[in-house]
Design a protein around this motif. Structure first.
Motif, short mmCIF file in Angstrom:
data_model
loop_
_atom_site.label_atom_id
_atom_site.label_comp_id
_atom_site.label_asym_id
_atom_site.label_seq_id
_atom_site.Cartn_x
_atom_site.Cartn_y
_atom_site.Cartn_z
N GLY A 91 37.07 43.98 6.95
CA GLY A 91 35.84 44.53 6.39
C GLY A 91 35.87 46.04 6.25
N ARG A 92 36.70 46.70 7.07
CA ARG A 92 36.78 48.16 7.02
C ARG A 92 38.19 48.63 6.67
NH1 ARG A 92 31.74 48.79 9.06
NH2 ARG A 92 31.20 47.42 10.81
N LEU A 93 38.92 47.79 5.96
CA LEU A 93 40.29 48.12 5.62
C LEU A 93 40.37 49.40 4.79
CD1 LEU A 93 43.27 47.34 5.73
CD2 LEU A 93 42.91 45.92 3.69
N ASP A 94 39.42 49.62 3.90
CA ASP A 94 39.44 50.84 3.08
C ASP A 94 39.31 52.08 3.95
OD1 ASP A 94 36.83 50.04 3.72
OD2 ASP A 94 35.96 50.97 1.94
N VAL A 95 38.47 51.99 4.99
CA VAL A 95 38.31 53.12 5.90
C VAL A 95 39.59 53.36 6.69
CG1 VAL A 95 37.05 53.96 7.94
CG2 VAL A 95 35.82 52.80 6.09
N LEU A 96 40.19 52.28 7.20
CA LEU A 96 41.43 52.40 7.96
C LEU A 96 42.53 53.02 7.12
CD1 LEU A 96 43.26 51.83 10.39
CD2 LEU A 96 43.59 49.51 9.49
N LEU A 97 42.72 52.54 5.90
CA LEU A 97 43.79 53.06 5.05
C LEU A 97 43.54 54.52 4.67
CD1 LEU A 97 44.40 49.99 2.71
CD2 LEU A 97 45.70 50.68 4.74
N ARG A 98 42.29 54.86 4.43
CA ARG A 98 41.94 56.25 4.11
C ARG A 98 42.28 57.16 5.28
NH1 ARG A 98 35.68 58.30 3.08
NH2 ARG A 98 36.13 60.55 2.91
N TRP A 99 41.94 56.71 6.49
CA TRP A 99 42.22 57.53 7.68
C TRP A 99 43.72 57.63 7.93
CZ3 TRP A 99 44.14 55.52 12.46
CH2 TRP A 99 44.29 56.50 13.44
N LEU A 100 44.46 56.53 7.78
CA LEU A 100 45.91 56.57 7.97
C LEU A 100 46.56 57.59 7.03
CD1 LEU A 100 46.82 52.78 8.35
CD2 LEU A 100 46.87 54.52 10.15
N LYS A 101 46.13 57.60 5.79
CA LYS A 101 46.70 58.53 4.82
C LYS A 101 46.36 59.97 5.18
CE LYS A 101 46.86 59.51 -0.14
NZ LYS A 101 46.40 59.09 -1.49
N ARG A 102 45.15 60.17 5.66
CA ARG A 102 44.69 61.53 5.96
C ARG A 102 45.27 62.06 7.27
NH1 ARG A 102 38.37 63.52 5.92
NH2 ARG A 102 38.67 65.54 6.91
N ALA A 103 45.26 61.23 8.32
CA ALA A 103 45.67 61.69 9.65
C ALA A 103 47.17 61.54 9.89
CB ALA A 103 44.89 60.93 10.71
N SER A 104 47.79 60.55 9.26
CA SER A 104 49.22 60.29 9.35
C SER A 104 49.73 60.20 10.79
CB SER A 104 50.00 61.38 8.60
OG SER A 104 51.35 61.00 8.43
N PRO A 105 49.09 59.38 11.62
CA PRO A 105 49.59 59.22 13.00
C PRO A 105 50.92 58.46 13.00
CG PRO A 105 47.85 57.65 12.56
CD PRO A 105 47.92 58.54 11.36
N ASN A 106 51.74 58.73 13.99
CA ASN A 106 53.01 58.01 14.12
C ASN A 106 52.83 56.61 14.69
OD1 ASN A 106 53.64 61.14 14.89
ND2 ASN A 106 55.21 60.28 13.56
N ILE A 107 51.91 56.49 15.65
CA ILE A 107 51.63 55.21 16.30
C ILE A 107 50.12 55.05 16.38
CG2 ILE A 107 51.91 53.83 18.40
CD1 ILE A 107 54.40 55.53 19.03
N VAL A 108 49.64 53.83 16.10
CA VAL A 108 48.21 53.56 16.13
C VAL A 108 47.94 52.28 16.91
CG1 VAL A 108 46.12 53.18 14.77
CG2 VAL A 108 47.95 54.61 13.85
N CYS A 109 46.99 52.35 17.81
CA CYS A 109 46.48 51.16 18.49
C CYS A 109 45.11 50.83 17.90
CB CYS A 109 46.35 51.40 19.99
SG CYS A 109 47.92 51.66 20.84
N LEU A 110 44.95 49.59 17.45
CA LEU A 110 43.69 49.14 16.87
C LEU A 110 43.03 48.11 17.77
CD1 LEU A 110 44.69 48.56 13.12
CD2 LEU A 110 43.61 50.59 14.11
N GLN A 111 41.70 48.15 17.84
CA GLN A 111 40.94 47.16 18.59
C GLN A 111 39.85 46.56 17.71
OE1 GLN A 111 40.62 50.62 20.02
NE2 GLN A 111 42.79 50.29 20.47
N GLU A 112 39.33 45.45 18.17
CA GLU A 112 38.27 44.70 17.47
C GLU A 112 38.69 44.37 16.03
OE1 GLU A 112 33.89 44.52 18.19
OE2 GLU A 112 34.22 46.63 18.70
N LEU A 113 39.83 43.71 15.91
CA LEU A 113 40.28 43.27 14.59
C LEU A 113 39.30 42.28 13.98
CD1 LEU A 113 44.08 42.64 15.30
CD2 LEU A 113 42.98 44.77 14.53
N LYS A 114 38.75 41.41 14.80
CA LYS A 114 37.82 40.37 14.35
C LYS A 114 38.45 39.52 13.24
CE LYS A 114 33.59 42.83 15.62
NZ LYS A 114 32.29 43.38 15.17
N ALA A 115 39.70 39.15 13.45
CA ALA A 115 40.42 38.34 12.45
C ALA A 115 41.50 37.53 13.16
CB ALA A 115 41.07 39.24 11.40
#
Length: 259
Positions: A13-37
């Motif tokens: 549901g928030r994939l657009d937000v996640l992808l936008r942030w990944l492009k902007r912040a460019s972290p090397n490693i990311v931990c995600l929670q509450e996938l709800k999928a």
């Protein structure tokens, strides 16, 4: 190296937000929670197209955790927290990335207090603490990042008098967090910002906040910067959490360290 954690509150549901942030912040490693999928619905192709490999541990409608690595494939080492074979919740995943062990966790909320959910939270915290002690015995660089669902001090919450009986601020939970840290972990944000009010979660209806990351002794000396991408919380259709991150300096050369 930039390591981030983000309670995305619905990865599809928030994939657009996640992808936008990944492009902007460019972290090397990311931990995600509450996938709800569930596992089959994890958006692996979209995340791969953004330049990240991923491992995930999903659950339909609830929970779910994942680890992403930029231009790499994380090596899965564990799904699920040991200590309770009847625990079917997707709240812990672990992987090796670039010489680090990354543990991504989503600790139970525990509300309402008192009640079985609160008791379950404390029991889960005890299991996490026991397993964290085993990780420390390995004497390798470890990051335990995620949503701890705890406000350890009054600096971590707006108007703490309103939260005395909330499961995130109950004294039992704060003591459990302190026992974990006292094993030898470094609370990354608080280490670099000891006296500041730093919030990572803003409820949709009222302000509330929670802690996000811990480093093993092998990484504490490499902690260079830490912060919260607060602006992401203001984006349209965003999560109620903001991404939190640390920057680690390069590991010293083994030959140089012997001198």
């Amino acid at each position: 190296m930039k390591v981030a954690t983000y309670n995305v509150n619905g990865v599809n549901g928030r994939l657009d937000v996640l992808l936008r942030w990944l492009k902007r912040a460019s972290p090397n490693i990311v931990c995600l929670q509450e996938l709800k999928a569930p596992d089959a619905k994890f958006p692996a192709k979209a995340i791969e197209a953004a330049g990240y490999g991923a491992v995930w541990h999903g659950q339909k409608s609830w929970n779910g955790v994942a680890i992403l690595a930029k231009e790499k494939e994380p090596l899965l080492t564990r799904k699920g927290l040991p200590g309770d074979p009847d625990d079917t919740h997707s709240r812990y995943i672990e992987a090796a990335v670039d010489g680090l062990v990354i543990g991504c966790l989503y600790l139970p909320n525990g509300n309402p207090y008192p009640g079985p959910k609160f008791s379950h939270k404390l029991a889960w915290f005890d299991r996490l603490t026991a397993y964290a002690a085993e990780l420390l015995k390995l004497k390798v660089p470890v990051v335990l990042a995620g949503d701890y669902n705890v406000m350890p001090t009054e600096l971590d919450v707006y108007k703490p008098e309103r939260w005395l009986d909330d499961a995130l601020f109950r004294v039992e939970v704060r003591e459990a967090f302190r026992r974990l840290v006292d094993q030898g972990w470094t609370d990354a944000l608080r280490e670099l910002h000891p006296g500041e009010r730093i919030y990572t979660f803003w409820d949709y209806f009222r302000n509330a906040f929670a802690r996000d990351a811990g480093l093993s002794p092998q990484l504490a000396a490499r902690l260079a910067r830490a912060g919260v991408d607060k602006e992401v919380r203001g984006w349209e259709h965003t999560s109620d959490h903001a991404p939190t991150w640390v920057e680690l300096s390069d590991a010293p050369d083994k030959e140089e360290s012997k001198k």
